[in-house]
Design an enzyme around this catalytic site. Structure first.
Site, PDB file in Angstrom:
ATOM      1  CB  SER A 246       3.538  -7.359  -3.664  1.00  0.00           C
ATOM      2  OG  SER A 246       4.536  -7.129  -2.922  1.00  0.00           O
TER       3      SER A 246
ATOM      4  CE1 TYR B 136      -0.437  -4.345   0.219  1.00  0.00           C
ATOM      5  CE2 TYR B 136       1.645  -5.543   0.566  1.00  0.00           C
ATOM      6  CZ  TYR B 136       0.846  -4.685  -0.397  1.00  0.00           C
ATOM      7  OH  TYR B 136       1.187  -4.134  -1.558  1.00  0.00           O
TER       8      TYR B 136
ATOM      9  CE  LYS C 124      -1.662  -5.860  -3.039  1.00  0.00           C
ATOM     10  NZ  LYS C 124      -2.434  -4.767  -4.224  1.00  0.00           N
TER      11      LYS C 124
HETATM   12  P1  NAD Z   1      -0.831   4.388  -2.672  1.00  0.00           P
HETATM   13  O1  NAD Z   1      -1.445   3.996  -1.377  1.00  0.00           O
HETATM   14  O2  NAD Z   1      -0.076   5.380  -2.768  1.00  0.00           O
HETATM   15  O3  NAD Z   1      -2.071   4.078  -3.844  1.00  0.00           O
HETATM   16  C1  NAD Z   1      -3.084   3.389  -3.666  1.00  0.00           C
HETATM   17  C2  NAD Z   1      -4.174   4.394  -4.120  1.00  0.00           C
HETATM   18  O4  NAD Z   1      -5.591   3.767  -3.814  1.00  0.00           O
HETATM   19  C3  NAD Z   1      -4.387   5.667  -3.222  1.00  0.00           C
HETATM   20  O5  NAD Z   1      -4.663   6.845  -3.757  1.00  0.00           O
HETATM   21  C4  NAD Z   1      -5.751   5.299  -2.190  1.00  0.00           C
HETATM   22  O6  NAD Z   1      -6.212   6.472  -1.825  1.00  0.00           O
HETATM   23  C5  NAD Z   1      -6.473   4.406  -3.222  1.00  0.00           C
HETATM   24  N1  NAD Z   1      -7.405   3.487  -2.540  1.00  0.00           N
HETATM   25  C6  NAD Z   1      -7.253   2.787  -1.701  1.00  0.00           C
HETATM   26  N2  NAD Z   1      -8.393   2.022  -1.250  1.00  0.00           N
HETATM   27  C7  NAD Z   1      -9.231   2.486  -1.985  1.00  0.00           C
HETATM   28  C8  NAD Z   1     -10.660   2.054  -2.375  1.00  0.00           C
HETATM   29  N3  NAD Z   1     -11.300   1.224  -1.582  1.00  0.00           N
HETATM   30  N4  NAD Z   1     -11.299   2.643  -3.461  1.00  0.00           N
HETATM   31  C9  NAD Z   1     -10.419   3.608  -4.146  1.00  0.00           C
HETATM   32  N5  NAD Z   1      -9.502   4.048  -4.143  1.00  0.00           N
HETATM   33  C10 NAD Z   1      -8.544   3.401  -3.187  1.00  0.00           C
HETATM   34  O7  NAD Z   1       0.092   3.103  -2.768  1.00  0.00           O
HETATM   35  P2  NAD Z   1       0.885   2.611  -4.209  1.00  0.00           P
HETATM   36  O8  NAD Z   1       2.382   2.502  -3.649  1.00  0.00           O
HETATM   37  O9  NAD Z   1       0.770   3.460  -5.245  1.00  0.00           O
HETATM   38  O10 NAD Z   1       0.374   1.106  -4.379  1.00  0.00           O
HETATM   39  C11 NAD Z   1      -0.223   0.978  -5.515  1.00  0.00           C
HETATM   40  C12 NAD Z   1      -0.687  -0.543  -5.575  1.00  0.00           C
HETATM   41  O11 NAD Z   1       0.597  -1.289  -5.700  1.00  0.00           O
HETATM   42  C13 NAD Z   1      -1.241  -1.290  -4.510  1.00  0.00           C
HETATM   43  O12 NAD Z   1      -2.499  -2.058  -4.776  1.00  0.00           O
HETATM   44  C14 NAD Z   1      -0.108  -1.938  -3.582  1.00  0.00           C
HETATM   45  O13 NAD Z   1      -0.597  -2.855  -2.807  1.00  0.00           O
HETATM   46  C15 NAD Z   1       0.544  -2.204  -4.798  1.00  0.00           C
HETATM   47  N6  NAD Z   1       2.224  -2.431  -4.494  1.00  0.00           N
HETATM   48  C16 NAD Z   1       2.662  -1.430  -3.868  1.00  0.00           C
HETATM   49  C17 NAD Z   1       4.241  -1.464  -3.568  1.00  0.00           C
HETATM   50  C18 NAD Z   1       4.809  -0.481  -2.870  1.00  0.00           C
HETATM   51  O14 NAD Z   1       6.034  -0.872  -2.575  1.00  0.00           O
HETATM   52  N7  NAD Z   1       4.483   0.957  -3.052  1.00  0.00           N
HETATM   53  C19 NAD Z   1       4.814  -2.691  -3.847  1.00  0.00           C
HETATM   54  C20 NAD Z   1       4.005  -3.705  -4.437  1.00  0.00           C
HETATM   55  C21 NAD Z   1       2.470  -3.606  -4.664  1.00  0.00           C
HETATM   56  C1  WQD Z   2      13.606  -2.626   2.472  1.00  0.00           C
HETATM   57  C2  WQD Z   2      15.023  -2.894   3.377  1.00  0.00           C
HETATM   58  C3  WQD Z   2      14.499  -3.381   5.638  1.00  0.00           C
HETATM   59  C4  WQD Z   2      13.009   0.605   6.799  1.00  0.00           C
HETATM   60  C5  WQD Z   2       7.862  -3.794   1.565  1.00  0.00           C
HETATM   61  C6  WQD Z   2       6.470  -4.385   1.827  1.00  0.00           C
HETATM   62  C7  WQD Z   2       6.232  -5.087   0.359  1.00  0.00           C
HETATM   63  C8  WQD Z   2       6.311  -4.186  -0.645  1.00  0.00           C
HETATM   64  C9  WQD Z   2       7.469  -3.343  -0.527  1.00  0.00           C
HETATM   65  C10 WQD Z   2       4.086  -3.828  -1.063  1.00  0.00           C
HETATM   66  C11 WQD Z   2      14.552  -4.136   4.198  1.00  0.00           C
HETATM   67  C12 WQD Z   2      15.313  -2.080   5.328  1.00  0.00           C
HETATM   68  C13 WQD Z   2      13.689  -0.427   5.948  1.00  0.00           C
HETATM   69  C14 WQD Z   2      13.876   1.275   7.815  1.00  0.00           C
HETATM   70  C15 WQD Z   2      15.575  -0.459   7.348  1.00  0.00           C
HETATM   71  N1  WQD Z   2       4.707  -3.255  -0.450  1.00  0.00           N
HETATM   72  N2  WQD Z   2      14.764  -0.863   6.267  1.00  0.00           N
HETATM   73  N3  WQD Z   2      15.191   0.681   7.785  1.00  0.00           N
HETATM   74  O1  WQD Z   2      10.265  -4.619   3.593  1.00  0.00           O
HETATM   75  O2  WQD Z   2      11.602  -5.104   1.222  1.00  0.00           O
HETATM   76  O3  WQD Z   2       8.885  -4.633   1.415  1.00  0.00           O
HETATM   77  O4  WQD Z   2       7.554  -2.892   0.901  1.00  0.00           O
HETATM   78  O5  WQD Z   2       3.583  -4.480  -1.786  1.00  0.00           O
HETATM   79  O6  WQD Z   2       5.457  -5.980   0.591  1.00  0.00           O
HETATM   80  O7  WQD Z   2       6.848  -5.687   2.689  1.00  0.00           O
HETATM   81  O8  WQD Z   2      10.709  -2.653   1.853  1.00  0.00           O
HETATM   82  O9  WQD Z   2      11.349  -0.584   2.213  1.00  0.00           O
HETATM   83  O10 WQD Z   2      10.212  -1.657   3.981  1.00  0.00           O
HETATM   84  O11 WQD Z   2      12.531  -2.359   3.567  1.00  0.00           O
HETATM   85  O12 WQD Z   2      16.868  -0.906   7.575  1.00  0.00           O
HETATM   86  O13 WQD Z   2      13.577   2.206   8.501  1.00  0.00           O
HETATM   87  O14 WQD Z   2      15.331  -1.794   4.277  1.00  0.00           O
HETATM   88  O15 WQD Z   2      14.792  -4.334   6.700  1.00  0.00           O
HETATM   89  O16 WQD Z   2      15.867  -4.818   4.306  1.00  0.00           O
HETATM   90  P1  WQD Z   2      10.261  -4.446   2.276  1.00  0.00           P
HETATM   91  P2  WQD Z   2      11.140  -1.741   2.946  1.00  0.00           P
END
Ligand code: NAD
Ligand code: WQD
Length: 375
Positions: free
Chosen positions: A123, A148, A152
């Site tokens: 991330s 979190y 990562k």
């Molecule tokens: P999500 O929660 O929709 O998907 C994660 C999946 O992993 C879920 O289906 C959950 O049931 C499964 N899971 C959790 N713990 C587990 C375990 N111990 N064993 C087996 N399955 C397990 O999340 P997502 O948004 O699809 O994110 C996927 C990956 O990408 C995550 O590692 C997240 O940290 C990373 N990521 C997400 C974002 C985002 O904004 N969505 C941004 C950057 C990184």
């Molecule tokens: C985006 C913008 C908020 C909600 C997070 C995690 C990051 C990654 C992605 C996993 C910001 C603003 C948000 C609301 C708002 N996840 N906002 N009102 O914070 O950039 O990233 O998700 O890896 O680790 O930190 O994403 O969608 O929460 O926010 O004004 O109700 O929207 O302040 O500027 P963020 P976000």
């Protein structure tokens, strides 16, 4: 065959679809703690092919060993983990256990099974507060302000050490910026539990009437309109990046970082404006104080991924928001069975012998057909 951990989740389900469309065989391992089996049924429907699914946990070593013994797994896409920033502050042990402990166990099982090709979901949060934007992969990693983000960074470090120690490993550390949107069919998308933390799901739930109004966190940032700027990336573009990384890892050893973003920053107010244009509605919102831990602006320099993977995001903000909205309208309760369907399940008499099985079968059928009726 590709093992996809967390493949029932938001990003994982989109990646599984792209894998199936590209002709890969797929095995999904997911404990469904934040996802639904229905997502994978829809993926199969879209791909016109079946996949293998095992409900299980990446922390269970014996289960992983059994999977590696049973299936001809050649590489792993590792999405499984917990991702809610606020929850990670309240329950750090769960986050370190799942994200760090789970990744460690997975790598141990892979090494023992002789599988050394891994794509990890990292991330942009590992950059902390960026000194400059756009951010390229050379930028120093920061100090993530929550467990979190720490988890990562810890897994990234673990994987780098592993690749340095053992030249058999080929590892991609994909640093996602802000994934949003949904598959253009509206069949699969993001289905957050409870009140969403992220901006776009919050917006769509306000628009559909599940939430009252959006709080815009901070209008006094040093940005053109005062609100936070992020690099929003369409989840389908993101999913396609995984396939290219997987292919690249056939040719290169070691651990490699690639930013996956569009290279464009958009403010919160810009998102609201585009959303209002697409839906021809007014979105109720108020300007609120900054959210703790937020940064002003963050967007990617994605040129390394373009140069080395041949990957470039193709979908713009309008497509991202239109697709997210289609998903929300077609699935107002996400993958969950609606109250109306639950009522009809309660009325089904249980068989004295196989009551539970029968109920479950009916629930799946009714849930799917009711969801499809909304399409
Ligand atoms: P999500 O929660 O929709 O998907 C994660 C999946 O992993 C879920 O289906 C959950 O049931 C499964 N899971 C959790 N713990 C587990 C375990 N111990 N064993 C087996 N399955 C397990 O999340 P997502 O948004 O699809 O994110 C996927 C990956 O990408 C995550 O590692 C997240 O940290 C990373 N990521 C997400 C974002 C985002 O904004 N969505 C941004 C950057 C990184
Ligand atoms: C985006 C913008 C908020 C909600 C997070 C995690 C990051 C990654 C992605 C996993 C910001 C603003 C948000 C609301 C708002 N996840 N906002 N009102 O914070 O950039 O990233 O998700 O890896 O680790 O930190 O994403 O969608 O929460 O926010 O004004 O109700 O929207 O302040 O500027 P963020 P976000």
């Amino acid at each position: 065959m590709i093992l996809v951990t967390g493949g029932a989740g938001y990003i994982g389900s989109h990646a599984v679809l792209e894998l199936l469309l590209a002709g890969h065989d797929v095995l999904v391992l997911d404990n469904l703690c934040n996802s639904s089996r229905i997502a994978l049924q829809r993926v199969e429907q879209l791909a016109g092919r079946t996949l293998h699914f095992v409900k299980g946990d990446i922390r269970r070593r014996a289960q992983l060993d059994a999977l590696f013994a049973q299936y001809p797994i050649e590489a792993v896409l590792h999405f499984a983990g917990l991702k809610a920033v606020g929850e990670s502050v309240r329950h750090p042990l769960n986050y370190y256990d799942n994200n760090v402990g789970g990744s460690l166990t997975l790598c141990q099982a892979m090494a023992d099974a002789g599988v050394f090709r891994l794509v990890f979901s990292s991330s942009a949060t590992v950059y902390g507060t960026p000194a400059t934007v756009p951010i390229n992969e050379q930028a120093a990693t920061g100090l993530p302000t929550n467990p979190y983000g720490q988890s990562k960074l810890m897994v990234e470090n673990l994987l780098r050490d592993l690749a340095n120690a053992d030249p058999r490993w080929s590892i991609a550390l994909l640093r996602y910026f802000n994934p949003i949107g949904a598959h253009e069919s509206g069949l699969i998308g993001e289905d957050p539990c409870g009140i969403p933390n992220n901006l776009l799901p919050y917006i769509t739930q306000v628009a559909i009437g599940r939430l009252e109004q959006l709080n815009v966190y901070g209008a006094d940032y040093p940005t053109p309109d005062g609100t936070g700027i992020r690099d929003y990336i369409h989840v389908v573009d993101l999913a396609k990046g995984h396939l290219l990384a997987l292919e690249k890892l056939r040719q290169v050893k070691g651990a490699h970082i690639w930013n996956l973003g569009t290279g464009q920053g958009h403010s919160v107010l810009e998102l609201i404006r585009v959303f209002e244009e697409i839906t021809q509605t007014r979105l109720p919102y108020r300007l609120a104080p900054r959210r703790e831990g937020d940064i002003a602006a963050c967007w990617a320099d994605p040129t390394k991924a373009e140069r080395e993977l041949g990957w470039k995001a193709e979908r713009g903000l309008t497509a991202m928001i239109a697709d997210a909205w289609r998903w929300q309208v077609q699935n107002p309760s996400g993958y969950r069975v609606t109250d109306r369907v639950k009522e009809s399940i309660k009325r089904i008499p249980a068989s004295p012998i196989s009551g539970n099985i029968q109920r479950e079968a009916v629930m799946t059928r009714t849930g799917t057909s009711s969801a499809n009726a909304l399409l």
